[in-house]
Design a protein around this motif. Sequence first.
Motif, PDB file in Angstrom:
ATOM      1  N   MET A   1      94.597  18.658  13.937  1.00 41.08           N
ATOM      2  CA  MET A   1      94.107  19.072  15.232  1.00 41.08           C
ATOM      3  C   MET A   1      93.182  20.271  15.009  1.00 41.08           C
ATOM      4  O   MET A   1      93.525  21.201  14.301  1.00 41.08           O
ATOM      5  N   ARG A   2      92.009  20.217  15.624  1.00 39.45           N
ATOM      6  CA  ARG A   2      91.011  21.277  15.451  1.00 39.45           C
ATOM      7  C   ARG A   2      90.595  21.810  16.814  1.00 39.45           C
ATOM      8  O   ARG A   2      90.263  21.040  17.716  1.00 39.45           O
ATOM      9  N   LEU A   3      90.628  23.140  16.949  1.00 36.70           N
ATOM     10  CA  LEU A   3      90.155  23.773  18.177  1.00 36.70           C
ATOM     11  C   LEU A   3      88.655  23.570  18.273  1.00 36.70           C
ATOM     12  O   LEU A   3      87.914  23.913  17.348  1.00 36.70           O
ATOM     13  N   LYS A   4      88.197  22.963  19.389  1.00 37.71           N
ATOM     14  CA  LYS A   4      86.759  22.740  19.522  1.00 37.71           C
ATOM     15  C   LYS A   4      86.122  23.627  20.582  1.00 37.71           C
ATOM     16  O   LYS A   4      84.939  23.924  20.500  1.00 37.71           O
ATOM     17  N   SER A   5      86.909  24.083  21.575  1.00 35.45           N
ATOM     18  CA  SER A   5      86.347  24.998  22.577  1.00 35.45           C
ATOM     19  C   SER A   5      87.485  25.704  23.304  1.00 35.45           C
ATOM     20  O   SER A   5      88.641  25.284  23.252  1.00 35.45           O
ATOM     21  N   PHE A   6      87.122  26.784  23.982  1.00 36.99           N
ATOM     22  CA  PHE A   6      88.099  27.511  24.782  1.00 36.99           C
ATOM     23  C   PHE A   6      87.403  28.140  25.970  1.00 36.99           C
ATOM     24  O   PHE A   6      86.188  28.292  26.002  1.00 36.99           O
ATOM     25  N   ARG A   7      88.220  28.502  26.950  1.00 38.95           N
ATOM     26  CA  ARG A   7      87.736  29.238  28.112  1.00 38.95           C
ATOM     27  C   ARG A   7      88.840  30.204  28.514  1.00 38.95           C
ATOM     28  O   ARG A   7      90.011  29.812  28.598  1.00 38.95           O
ATOM     29  N   ILE A   8      88.472  31.439  28.727  1.00 41.07           N
ATOM     30  CA  ILE A   8      89.429  32.500  29.028  1.00 41.07           C
ATOM     31  C   ILE A   8      89.144  33.033  30.425  1.00 41.07           C
ATOM     32  O   ILE A   8      87.997  33.350  30.743  1.00 41.07           O
ATOM     33  N   PHE A   9      90.190  33.126  31.239  1.00 38.68           N
ATOM     34  CA  PHE A   9      90.059  33.623  32.602  1.00 38.68           C
ATOM     35  C   PHE A   9      90.909  34.883  32.776  1.00 38.68           C
ATOM     36  O   PHE A   9      92.084  34.888  32.398  1.00 38.68           O
ATOM     37  N   SER A  17      85.101  33.668  30.575  1.00 39.95           N
ATOM     38  CA  SER A  17      84.274  33.584  29.364  1.00 39.95           C
ATOM     39  C   SER A  17      83.265  32.448  29.429  1.00 39.95           C
ATOM     40  O   SER A  17      82.330  32.424  28.633  1.00 39.95           O
ATOM     41  N   GLY A  18      83.474  31.503  30.352  1.00 41.66           N
ATOM     42  CA  GLY A  18      82.706  30.270  30.294  1.00 41.66           C
ATOM     43  C   GLY A  18      83.239  29.453  29.126  1.00 41.66           C
ATOM     44  O   GLY A  18      84.096  29.916  28.362  1.00 41.66           O
ATOM     45  N   VAL A  19      82.776  28.245  28.972  1.00 40.73           N
ATOM     46  CA  VAL A  19      83.233  27.409  27.866  1.00 40.73           C
ATOM     47  C   VAL A  19      82.570  27.900  26.585  1.00 40.73           C
ATOM     48  O   VAL A  19      81.347  28.000  26.504  1.00 40.73           O
ATOM     49  N   CYS A  20      83.381  28.233  25.600  1.00 39.54           N
ATOM     50  CA  CYS A  20      82.897  28.694  24.294  1.00 39.54           C
ATOM     51  C   CYS A  20      83.198  27.599  23.279  1.00 39.54           C
ATOM     52  O   CYS A  20      84.363  27.318  22.985  1.00 39.54           O
ATOM     53  N   SER A  21      82.158  26.965  22.766  1.00 35.05           N
ATOM     54  CA  SER A  21      82.321  25.889  21.790  1.00 35.05           C
ATOM     55  C   SER A  21      82.318  26.460  20.382  1.00 35.05           C
ATOM     56  O   SER A  21      81.552  27.375  20.071  1.00 35.05           O
ATOM     57  N   LEU A  22      83.179  25.908  19.542  1.00 39.59           N
ATOM     58  CA  LEU A  22      83.284  26.354  18.160  1.00 39.59           C
ATOM     59  C   LEU A  22      82.680  25.310  17.234  1.00 39.59           C
ATOM     60  O   LEU A  22      82.838  24.107  17.447  1.00 39.59           O
ATOM     61  N   SER A  23      82.028  25.773  16.210  1.00 38.17           N
ATOM     62  CA  SER A  23      81.474  24.882  15.195  1.00 38.17           C
ATOM     63  C   SER A  23      82.625  24.293  14.377  1.00 38.17           C
ATOM     64  O   SER A  23      83.618  24.971  14.125  1.00 38.17           O
ATOM     65  N   PRO A  24      82.486  23.055  13.930  1.00 32.53           N
ATOM     66  CA  PRO A  24      83.561  22.489  13.101  1.00 32.53           C
ATOM     67  C   PRO A  24      83.666  23.156  11.734  1.00 32.53           C
ATOM     68  O   PRO A  24      84.697  23.083  11.083  1.00 32.53           O
ATOM     69  N   ASP A  25      82.606  23.829  11.304  1.00 31.26           N
ATOM     70  CA  ASP A  25      82.600  24.415   9.965  1.00 31.26           C
ATOM     71  C   ASP A  25      82.806  25.926   9.953  1.00 31.26           C
ATOM     72  O   ASP A  25      83.577  26.447   9.158  1.00 31.26           O
ATOM     73  N   PHE A  26      82.090  26.633  10.829  1.00 33.37           N
ATOM     74  CA  PHE A  26      82.067  28.091  10.716  1.00 33.37           C
ATOM     75  C   PHE A  26      81.666  28.686  12.055  1.00 33.37           C
ATOM     76  O   PHE A  26      80.672  28.274  12.643  1.00 33.37           O
ATOM     77  N   LEU A  70      94.440  30.634  30.144  1.00 32.41           N
ATOM     78  CA  LEU A  70      93.691  30.195  28.969  1.00 32.41           C
ATOM     79  C   LEU A  70      93.569  28.674  28.995  1.00 32.41           C
ATOM     80  O   LEU A  70      94.501  27.982  29.381  1.00 32.41           O
ATOM     81  N   ALA A  71      92.421  28.168  28.563  1.00 28.02           N
ATOM     82  CA  ALA A  71      92.203  26.723  28.456  1.00 28.02           C
ATOM     83  C   ALA A  71      91.582  26.441  27.091  1.00 28.02           C
ATOM     84  O   ALA A  71      90.561  27.036  26.745  1.00 28.02           O
ATOM     85  N   LEU A 107      94.297  21.714  27.012  1.00 32.43           N
ATOM     86  CA  LEU A 107      95.557  22.308  27.459  1.00 32.43           C
ATOM     87  C   LEU A 107      95.281  23.637  28.118  1.00 32.43           C
ATOM     88  O   LEU A 107      94.391  24.372  27.698  1.00 32.43           O
ATOM     89  N   ARG A 108      96.061  23.951  29.155  1.00 35.89           N
ATOM     90  CA  ARG A 108      95.927  25.242  29.854  1.00 35.89           C
ATOM     91  C   ARG A 108      97.264  25.962  29.769  1.00 35.89           C
ATOM     92  O   ARG A 108      98.316  25.334  29.747  1.00 35.89           O
TER      93      ARG A 108
END
Length: 114
Positions: A1-9, A17-26, A70-71, A107-108
């Motif tokens: 399982m890999r975290l691909k994005s998050f949003r913090i309220f 924070s708006g949707v923050c997407s993470l790179s799969p590598d770095f 958190l989402a 997930l929230r």
Amino acid sequence: MRLKSFRIFRYKSIIDSGVCSLSPDFTVFIGKNESGKTAILEALRDFDREHQGISSGAVSINGMHGNPELALSFDLSPATLDAILKEAEISIPDDIRQNVLTGGISLRKSYEGE
């Protein structure tokens, strides 16, 4: 399982924070001092399922916007999804399984730990 994005309220200095997407590598968090980089990492830590709720120190700075939430969105491998379904003793139709594998799962977590 890999975290691909998050949003913090409503977490410390972060109202949304708006949707923050993470790179799969770095991925790198860059910003000037006191801009919320540590708050992001603390919010991600608070999402850990070992924590019942979100830290009481996470309440918004001015406290006027409600409780933190958190989402997080994750990509799942077929093996990981199968293991989760087996552990939860859940069966899902093949089309829904394929949608989860294609789109991931979100997930929230509320301040109270829901």
